[in-house]
Design an enzyme around this catalytic site. Structure first.
Site, PDB file in Angstrom:
ATOM      1  N   HIS A 100       0.838  -1.201   0.000  1.00  0.00           N
ATOM      2  CA  HIS A 100       0.000   0.000   0.000  1.00  0.00           C
ATOM      3  C   HIS A 100       0.866   1.241   0.000  1.00  0.00           C
ATOM      4  O   HIS A 100       1.957   1.253   0.562  1.00  0.00           O
ATOM      5  CB  HIS A 100      -0.958   0.014   1.190  1.00  0.00           C
ATOM      6  N   HIS A 102       0.808   5.171   1.153  1.00  0.00           N
ATOM      7  CA  HIS A 102       0.151   6.206   1.953  1.00  0.00           C
ATOM      8  C   HIS A 102       0.257   7.535   1.208  1.00  0.00           C
ATOM      9  O   HIS A 102       1.349   7.893   0.743  1.00  0.00           O
ATOM     10  CB  HIS A 102       0.865   6.406   3.295  1.00  0.00           C
TER      11      HIS A 102
END
Ligand code: 5GP
Ligand code: ZN
Length: 133
Positions: A100, A102
């Protein structure tokens, strides 16, 4: 989809999230314990653990989505700048083992701190509804 992976479950819509953007490849949603207002996570729908395990073609496509969502957040929040953060391995602070990115919005002269704060669900819900792309 990996069985015990919370981000796979979010991508599949099996557990709720405050979505900001979605297409065939990625989903972007508000971090439940944001560093700052509008802190958003961009994940590929297909599971991989981290940067090194993710195919080049997927990474290339994800970063274009990260750019798209970041540009949108900058205008829609609005914010003055943003950090892109991507943690690999527990030593680096990775707590969810589904790759992922951010997007951490930054405002004015506020100090640059990478620290989670307990999210307020009503505020997150309202914010996602306001900034959804
Ligand atoms: P990491 O430290 O692995 O790079 O970041 C994981 C992030 O995921 C943390 O900032 C954490 O607040 C967020 N997070 C963990 N579980 C959930 C969840 O169920 N929903 C959402 N929206 N964010 C989550
Ligand atoms: Zn996963």
């Amino acid at each position: 989809m990996k069985n015990d992976c919370i981000f796979c479950a979010i991508a599949a819509g099996e557990i709720p999230s405050f979505k900001v953007y979605e297409d065939d490849l990625v989903v972007a949603y508000l971090d439940i314990n944001p560093f700052t207002k509008g802190h958003t996570l961009v994940i590929p729908k297909a599971h991989s653990q981290g940067l090194l395990e993710t195919p080049d073609e997927t990474l290339a496509a994800i970063i274009v989505r990260v750019k798209k969502v970041a540009a949108h957040l900058k205008a829609a929040l609005p914010c003055d700048g943003f950090n892109i953060l991507q943690n690999n391995g527990e030593a680096a602070g990775q707590t969810v083992h589904h790759v992922h990115f951010h997007i951490v919005p930054r405002y004015g002269q506020e100090p640059i701190v990478f620290e989670n704060h307990a999210g307020n669900m009503d505020e997150l819900k309202a914010l996602a509804a306001r900034i959804r792309l």
